[in-house]
Scaffold this active site. Structure first.
Site, PDB file in Angstrom:
ATOM      1  N   GLY B  69       0.824  -1.200   0.000  1.00 34.99           N
ATOM      2  CA  GLY B  69       0.000   0.000   0.000  1.00 34.99           C
ATOM      3  C   GLY B  69       0.860   1.253   0.000  1.00 34.99           C
ATOM      4  O   GLY B  69       0.546   2.250  -0.671  1.00 34.99           O
ATOM      5  N   THR B  70       1.959   1.199   0.746  1.00 31.93           N
ATOM      6  CA  THR B  70       2.876   2.337   0.791  1.00 31.93           C
ATOM      7  C   THR B  70       3.407   2.656  -0.596  1.00 31.93           C
ATOM      8  O   THR B  70       3.427   3.816  -1.027  1.00 31.93           O
ATOM      9  CB  THR B  70       4.031   2.024   1.761  1.00 31.93           C
ATOM     10  OG1 THR B  70       3.481   1.938   3.081  1.00 31.93           O
ATOM     11  CG2 THR B  70       5.108   3.091   1.732  1.00 31.93           C
ATOM     12  N   GLN B 177      -7.662   1.635   4.849  1.00 30.32           N
ATOM     13  CA  GLN B 177      -8.405   1.141   6.009  1.00 30.32           C
ATOM     14  C   GLN B 177      -9.830   0.718   5.676  1.00 30.32           C
ATOM     15  O   GLN B 177     -10.471   0.033   6.466  1.00 30.32           O
ATOM     16  CB  GLN B 177      -8.433   2.222   7.109  1.00 30.32           C
ATOM     17  CG  GLN B 177      -7.085   2.442   7.777  1.00 30.32           C
ATOM     18  CD  GLN B 177      -6.570   1.198   8.515  1.00 30.32           C
ATOM     19  OE1 GLN B 177      -7.335   0.334   8.918  1.00 30.32           O
ATOM     20  NE2 GLN B 177      -5.252   1.108   8.661  1.00 30.32           N
ATOM     21  N   SER B 194      -4.148  -1.605   0.362  1.00 25.73           N
ATOM     22  CA  SER B 194      -3.147  -2.563   0.829  1.00 25.73           C
ATOM     23  C   SER B 194      -3.828  -3.860   1.245  1.00 25.73           C
ATOM     24  O   SER B 194      -4.717  -3.852   2.091  1.00 25.73           O
ATOM     25  CB  SER B 194      -2.426  -1.937   2.022  1.00 25.73           C
ATOM     26  OG  SER B 194      -1.596  -2.882   2.630  1.00 25.73           O
ATOM     27  N   ALA B 195      -3.399  -4.983   0.661  1.00 26.78           N
ATOM     28  CA  ALA B 195      -4.127  -6.242   0.863  1.00 26.78           C
ATOM     29  C   ALA B 195      -4.051  -6.768   2.293  1.00 26.78           C
ATOM     30  O   ALA B 195      -5.014  -7.365   2.782  1.00 26.78           O
ATOM     31  CB  ALA B 195      -3.603  -7.300  -0.106  1.00 26.78           C
ATOM     32  N   HIS B 196      -2.914  -6.565   2.978  1.00 26.99           N
ATOM     33  CA  HIS B 196      -2.806  -7.187   4.307  1.00 26.99           C
ATOM     34  C   HIS B 196      -3.710  -6.505   5.329  1.00 26.99           C
ATOM     35  O   HIS B 196      -3.869  -7.006   6.435  1.00 26.99           O
ATOM     36  CB  HIS B 196      -1.355  -7.253   4.778  1.00 26.99           C
ATOM     37  CG  HIS B 196      -0.781  -5.961   5.235  1.00 26.99           C
ATOM     38  ND1 HIS B 196      -0.613  -5.653   6.559  1.00 26.99           N
ATOM     39  CD2 HIS B 196      -0.347  -4.893   4.542  1.00 26.99           C
ATOM     40  CE1 HIS B 196      -0.087  -4.444   6.652  1.00 26.99           C
ATOM     41  NE2 HIS B 196       0.087  -3.959   5.455  1.00 26.99           N
ATOM     42  N   CYS B 320       5.301   7.701  23.638  1.00 28.55           N
ATOM     43  CA  CYS B 320       6.182   6.780  24.347  1.00 28.55           C
ATOM     44  C   CYS B 320       6.394   5.484  23.573  1.00 28.55           C
ATOM     45  O   CYS B 320       7.350   4.755  23.824  1.00 28.55           O
ATOM     46  CB  CYS B 320       5.611   6.446  25.713  1.00 28.55           C
ATOM     47  SG  CYS B 320       4.537   7.722  26.354  1.00 28.55           S
TER      48      CYS B 320
END
Lengths: 460, 460
Positions: B69-70, B177, B194-196, B320
């Protein structure tokens, strides 16, 4: 149905399949996350990196996984050029590199840089000292494949790496074709490879950058893989790639001996079984599993189709099989015949019976295609020789111009000339190559109204 | 052991696994080759493209598969900017886009272009008309996510696409998403996914570019995937991605209703079960499976560890837990509390029992972490109130500055001030957010010798 195109893509190795299946359940989570699924994914990724680094011969922190060998090459070239942009924007590469390297060089040129292509000899190898002479004060990077993907010739990587290292220029080795057979020797600086070439899954490339090599990744930032390979890691495939690399390496020495003998068998037999054939590439310094030959008076695409019908999957560097109709830049750089070109690359486990089966059908297939195209059987002398002849092959594609030349060469007397008019790009390579094979004189090329006029003098 | 971080990566869907296994044997060869193994691979690739295009709502020839996807986002942005470079080099994006979009904007800026970040409201959504006002004559591309990855808020994509289309500016939708839940409505021009994220394998992204959108791929040329995604196609993973997209879509309507009810349950319960908590994001216009809340006086990393020990895998946008120690840009843009941040994103099949189990352990975990950090239980009035107080929290990280503030606010009279000295970046966000939650007045920030001085006036 034997598949003889391992150099394009090897079938999945059983170890790769096993590792892929096992890690589908363990390796799907984000390795950057703190929870157990993430930690498990990170452990798998670390272990794969260690195994792959050991096989490459580098430190794990020098190696990243990319999404393909092509991406590894693109990132290697752009990152190394960018890291050394103060030195200059000149790139050195051999004339027979993979398209991913050539396209990277073209992209550099499009953005204002320059490159030098080092020529190769008739076997396809560069001369290390000629390579060294093309290094300049502004050379940011040098590229050399470990072995050629079309003809299998091994390049003198260790010697060239030494020369580059002495000149202070990092050398990128495209090891896509050889990494399954063994590590790349010498003082290389960067290395790229592709898992599906050794029986790993698609979707995994390797990029190694030695410590101390200046490297500045290009493109939008991404924190994964040390910033050198953007996108979510494909851990199951990475695990499978590393496991299969280790597995093929364990078998490599024995398998190389076995396949080398089979390829020697093809190299020796082809010339005896098929008339007018040229086996190309270095007979000794070569990949164990790969052989390429070219057959006069045949077009590569028809040959591939007929061999496929006969059950054999091979590839071709002939122009007729390429989408661009440009003959293989590798064969062109070597100055050898491009028509009727066949590359045979044996996957691991290929049997002698399969090879003999191929050698059994090849002569008939070539003869049948030649007959269909009207290729000359022998150059019978014409009863009324004319001092010169013009053959109009305009608008006709490889191998027709060469076939027409061969048909009429006997009609001119020894010392007479045949002029072939052709607008096919392959003729520029194949007519001189035919002259060399037939021991006729290639006089030269002249501009014509359409296309070019290729002049050949009959010597025999 | 429930995994509640589907928004990072979803476990492999059974259909994806099945399709992957089936196509390992059929899809390993080069689809550009003419022999039967290549033709078989090409058929699989074509069928996957048709299935994915149908799910996206585009033509098959408008869709390519990328390696993530990136990569799809990076290629979409660079290709669209390059295709419209004559228009200008200005990019519009929302302030809450995924890092792949933000980093693409930063890369544009580094090369001399400019961008405008459209702010979001407290729920995380952009206002379409405000978005429209940031479009300029030299705007080459606009970007808007379909739904936010950290807080689940749906963006007004259809309205924004309409405004962009009227202005002649192509809109890229990052649908990472939401694509598993349904197609993106409206007149968008480009789409990335993005497939995952939907239960497909890692290593597959989608990039759709509508016909008529000017698009010029950047980087070295590569003929695969219409020149828009370099590298050998990962066909088994592509087949699995397409098959699982179709499968999750078939289940999406029913599963969305079920998960929406579970998330509503969490949204309602968290505020009752845990004191000093802020549930963020739009309660209605949101992804069905995702909820984010922040807990005062807790640090996100400790919370993640304790929840992981209790068997729950969640993520956090708190500073954090990030390698850069920068608080989530999404929470920052929304102006909500960043400390003690937890994102729960339920994978398909999550049960009510699992959610109730989580709600059962959460209060104890938060209370335990707060106790360990010395968080205030209640703001008891001091016997000797002083008009103003200074708290030195220099060198101490989130959530300590806020904890120290909360501890002493009762020691000044109503109308008095507490000044917190802090050099932690998160304090700049979290002290105002604490004031809003506690109904105290945030006076402002002043420069101090080290870090900043944050002034708070007691109102209650």
């Amino acid at each position: 149905m034997p598949y003889f195109d391992a150099a394009s893509s090897a079938p999945l190795h059983p170890v790769a399949r096993q590792a892929l299946l096992a890690s589908l359940d363990e390796g799907w989570a984000d390795p950057a996350r703190l929870y157990r699924e993430g930690r498990r994914a990170a452990l798998l990724l670390d272990a794969a990196r260690e195994a792959a680094a050991e096989a490459v011969g580098c430190r794990p922190d020098e190696l990243v996984f990319t999404s393909s060998g092509t991406r590894a090459v693109h990132s290697a070239v752009s990152g190394a050029l960018s890291g050394r942009r103060r030195v200059g924007r000149h790139l050195v590469l051999s004339a027979v590199e993979h398209s991913s390297v050539l396209h990277s060089a073209a992209a550099l040129e499009a953005s204002g840089g320059t490159f030098t292509e080092v020529p190769v000899g008739r076997t396809g190898a560069v001369d290390p000292s000629a390579y060294g002479q093309s290094l300049r004060a502004d050379t940011a990077l040098a590229c050399l494949q470990s072995a050629n993907h079309e003809v299998g010739t091994e390049q003198p990587v260790a010697e060239t790496a030494e020369i580059c290292a002495d000149a202070g220029v990092p050398l990128l080795v495209d090891a896509a074709q050889s990494l399954g057979w063994g590590p790349v020797p010498g003082r290389w600086s960067l290395l790229a490879a592709s898992a599906h070439k050794w029986g790993g899954p698609a979707g995994v490339g390797l990029l190694a950058v030695r410590k101390g090599v200046r490297f500045a990744p290009r493109g939008p930032a991404d924190e994964r893989e040390s910033g050198r390979a953007a996108g979510f890691e494909n851990i199951p495939a990475i695990v499978a790639a590393a496991a299969s690399l280790r597995a093929v390496r364990a078998e490599a020495t024995a398998e190389a001996v076995r396949l080398r003998a089979l390829v020697d068998r093809i190299r020796a037999a082809v010339g005896n079984l098929v008339p007018d054939v040229e086996v190309v590439g270095d007979p000794e310094r070569r990949l164990p599993h790969l052989v390429t030959f070219s057959c006069l008076y045949v077009d590569g695409e028809t040959l591939l189709h007929e061999l496929d019908r006969a059950g054999y999957s091979v590839s071709s560097g002939s122009s007729c099989t390429s989408s661009t109709l440009t003959p293989s830049h590798v064969l062109k750089a070597m100055g050898v015949l491009t028509e009727g070109n066949i590359r045979v690359s044996l996957p691991s486990g290929t049997t002698r019976e399969e090879v003999d089966g191929f050698l059994g059908v090849l002569p008939g297939v070539v003869a049948e295609v030649r007959q269909r195209l009207g290729a000359p059987v022998s150059a019978a002398a014409s009863p009324t020789p004319r001092a010169s002849l013009v053959v109009d092959a305009l608008g006709r594609r490889c191998p027709i111009p060469v076939i027409e030349l061969a048909k009429v060469i006997g009609e001119v007397p020894v010392g007479g000339t045949v002029t072939v008019l052709s607008d096919d790009e392959a003729a520029r390579l194949d007519i001189p190559a035919w002259c060399a094979m037939r021991e006729q004189e290639y006089v030269g090329e002249e501009e014509a109204e359409h296309g070019s006029a290729y002049v050949v003098r009959r010597l025999l």
